[in-house]
Design a protein around this motif. Structure first.
Motif, PDB file in Angstrom:
ATOM      1  N   LEU A  73      10.038  -6.354  -4.336  1.00  0.00           N
ATOM      2  CA  LEU A  73      11.162  -6.493  -3.425  1.00  0.00           C
ATOM      3  C   LEU A  73      11.309  -5.283  -2.499  1.00  0.00           C
ATOM      4  CD1 LEU A  73      13.857  -8.011  -5.824  1.00  0.00           C
ATOM      5  CD2 LEU A  73      12.675  -9.188  -3.957  1.00  0.00           C
ATOM      6  N   LEU A  74      11.038  -4.086  -3.038  1.00  0.00           N
ATOM      7  CA  LEU A  74      11.278  -2.847  -2.294  1.00  0.00           C
ATOM      8  C   LEU A  74      10.007  -2.246  -1.690  1.00  0.00           C
ATOM      9  CD1 LEU A  74      13.820  -1.225  -4.791  1.00  0.00           C
ATOM     10  CD2 LEU A  74      14.312  -2.537  -2.707  1.00  0.00           C
ATOM     11  N   GLY A  75       8.877  -2.900  -1.893  1.00  0.00           N
ATOM     12  CA  GLY A  75       7.641  -2.415  -1.294  1.00  0.00           C
ATOM     13  C   GLY A  75       7.060  -1.181  -1.946  1.00  0.00           C
ATOM     14  N   TRP A  76       7.333  -0.983  -3.227  1.00  0.00           N
ATOM     15  CA  TRP A  76       6.830   0.207  -3.925  1.00  0.00           C
ATOM     16  C   TRP A  76       5.330   0.149  -4.172  1.00  0.00           C
ATOM     17  CZ3 TRP A  76      10.974   0.738  -8.397  1.00  0.00           C
ATOM     18  CH2 TRP A  76      12.205   1.118  -7.825  1.00  0.00           C
ATOM     19  N   ASP A  77       4.786  -1.058  -4.310  1.00  0.00           N
ATOM     20  CA  ASP A  77       3.412  -1.194  -4.794  1.00  0.00           C
ATOM     21  C   ASP A  77       2.462  -1.799  -3.767  1.00  0.00           C
ATOM     22  OD1 ASP A  77       4.237  -0.313  -7.448  1.00  0.00           O
ATOM     23  OD2 ASP A  77       5.213  -2.267  -7.616  1.00  0.00           O
ATOM     24  N   THR A  78       2.802  -1.732  -2.506  1.00  0.00           N
ATOM     25  CA  THR A  78       1.917  -2.262  -1.469  1.00  0.00           C
ATOM     26  C   THR A  78       0.678  -1.377  -1.338  1.00  0.00           C
ATOM     27  OG1 THR A  78       2.962  -0.971   0.281  1.00  0.00           O
ATOM     28  CG2 THR A  78       3.910  -3.147  -0.213  1.00  0.00           C
ATOM     29  N   PRO A  79      -0.422  -1.906  -0.831  1.00  0.00           N
ATOM     30  CA  PRO A  79      -1.616  -1.078  -0.624  1.00  0.00           C
ATOM     31  C   PRO A  79      -1.338   0.163   0.219  1.00  0.00           C
ATOM     32  CG  PRO A  79      -2.164  -3.389  -0.380  1.00  0.00           C
ATOM     33  CD  PRO A  79      -0.668  -3.328  -0.508  1.00  0.00           C
ATOM     34  N   ARG A  80      -0.459   0.028   1.190  1.00  0.00           N
ATOM     35  CA  ARG A  80      -0.138   1.171   2.041  1.00  0.00           C
ATOM     36  C   ARG A  80       0.560   2.284   1.267  1.00  0.00           C
ATOM     37  NH1 ARG A  80       3.148   0.701   7.801  1.00  0.00           N
ATOM     38  NH2 ARG A  80       2.930   2.903   8.432  1.00  0.00           N
ATOM     39  N   ALA A  81       1.277   1.918   0.190  1.00  0.00           N
ATOM     40  CA  ALA A  81       2.000   2.908  -0.609  1.00  0.00           C
ATOM     41  C   ALA A  81       1.143   3.489  -1.721  1.00  0.00           C
ATOM     42  CB  ALA A  81       3.263   2.278  -1.216  1.00  0.00           C
ATOM     43  N   GLY A  82      -0.036   2.912  -1.968  1.00  0.00           N
ATOM     44  CA  GLY A  82      -0.827   3.303  -3.117  1.00  0.00           C
ATOM     45  C   GLY A  82      -2.030   4.149  -2.794  1.00  0.00           C
ATOM     46  N   LEU A 126      -2.947   5.750 -10.985  1.00  0.00           N
ATOM     47  CA  LEU A 126      -2.102   4.743 -10.355  1.00  0.00           C
ATOM     48  C   LEU A 126      -1.283   5.430  -9.270  1.00  0.00           C
ATOM     49  CD1 LEU A 126      -0.737   1.885 -10.300  1.00  0.00           C
ATOM     50  CD2 LEU A 126       0.880   2.796 -11.982  1.00  0.00           C
ATOM     51  N   GLY A 127      -1.258   4.865  -8.088  1.00  0.00           N
ATOM     52  CA  GLY A 127      -0.457   5.421  -7.012  1.00  0.00           C
ATOM     53  C   GLY A 127       0.455   4.366  -6.425  1.00  0.00           C
ATOM     54  N   ASN A 128       1.701   4.721  -6.153  1.00  0.00           N
ATOM     55  CA  ASN A 128       2.632   3.825  -5.489  1.00  0.00           C
ATOM     56  C   ASN A 128       3.665   4.653  -4.734  1.00  0.00           C
ATOM     57  OD1 ASN A 128       4.624   4.597  -7.463  1.00  0.00           O
ATOM     58  ND2 ASN A 128       3.765   3.051  -8.852  1.00  0.00           N
ATOM     59  N   LYS A 129       4.745   4.030  -4.325  1.00  0.00           N
ATOM     60  CA  LYS A 129       5.735   4.734  -3.511  1.00  0.00           C
ATOM     61  C   LYS A 129       6.533   5.747  -4.311  1.00  0.00           C
ATOM     62  CE  LYS A 129       9.051   3.764   0.184  1.00  0.00           C
ATOM     63  NZ  LYS A 129       9.780   2.686   0.920  1.00  0.00           N
ATOM     64  N   THR A 130       6.526   5.633  -5.646  1.00  0.00           N
ATOM     65  CA  THR A 130       7.327   6.531  -6.475  1.00  0.00           C
ATOM     66  C   THR A 130       6.537   7.753  -6.931  1.00  0.00           C
ATOM     67  OG1 THR A 130       6.794   5.298  -8.502  1.00  0.00           O
ATOM     68  CG2 THR A 130       8.767   4.629  -7.279  1.00  0.00           C
TER      69      THR A 130
END
Length: 206
Positions: A73-82, A126-130
């Motif tokens: 929902l919040l876009g934390w795990d999109t390819p761009r964020a990872g 693992l990489g994401n927005k957080t």
């Protein structure tokens, strides 16, 4: 079992060379009865097999379902964020000979990506927005001559948002996630590792 962070830093593992800008979040040990010095690859394969066949407790499945739903929902795990987007892969820091050791021959459906695997240690990320997280596992001889698996979670939070996120999930990690992980990983050795370690290349007397 949770153990001091010094139990990780005291070991002569290669991971220390590439993660000076990460902080050590957690260090845990996992029992591996009857394991020998050459059984680390067998243990890693057992962990991947167990994950692909896992039956987590309801509480753990619920927590991860909520986390992935929020991420979507919040876009934390999109390819761009990872990895390869917001953060560079740890593999980009490795010398070519070490990067080539990533063991992709035994696939796993967890959200982590392979970084490298040696005879006594391995890393996944693992990489994401957080956060950018490294899960490092190593094979250690204990004081009584047995061997155990040690896992260290290394993290680089994404600014204030990432630090708040890590603080918010801390109680759930200690009260629900890690106890469940301990049971799963120790069972993985008993069910998928110890009975098959000769086939995995180790040859220790019973």
């Amino acid at each position: 079992m949770r153990i001091p962070k010094a139990a990780h830093t005291a070991q002569p593992w290669r991971i220390h060379e590439f993660t000076r800008d990460f902080r050590i979040e957690d260090v845990w040990s996992f029992r591996a009865p009857d394991a020998g010095p050459d059984d680390f690859p067998v243990m890693v394969k057992a962990l991947k097999t167990a994950y692909d066949n896992q039956k987590d407790p309801v509480a753990v499945r619920f927590l991860f379902a909520v986390r992935w739903k929020l991420g979507a929902l919040l876009g934390w795990d999109t390819p761009r964020a990872g990895l390869g987007g917001r953060v560079a892969s740890l593999r980009d820091r490795l010398p070519p000979d070490l990067a080539r050791t990533a063991n992709d021959a035994v696939p796993c459906t967890d959200p982590f990506s392979e970084v490298y695997q040696l005879d006594d240690e391995a890393a996944r990320e693992l990489g994401n927005k957080t956060v950018h997280t490294i899960m490092h596992v190593g094979w250690v001889r204990t004081g009584d001559g047995a061997y155990e698996l040690r896992m260290a979670a290394l993290v680089k939070p994404n600014g204030l948002f990432g630090r708040l996120y890590m603080a918010g999930v801390l109680p759930f990690r200690y009260l629900i996630v890690y106890p469940a992980l301990t049971r799963q990983w120790e069972r993985a050795w008993l069910e998928h590792g110890r009975p098959h370690r000769r086939a995995g290349g180790a040859a220790h007397p019973e």
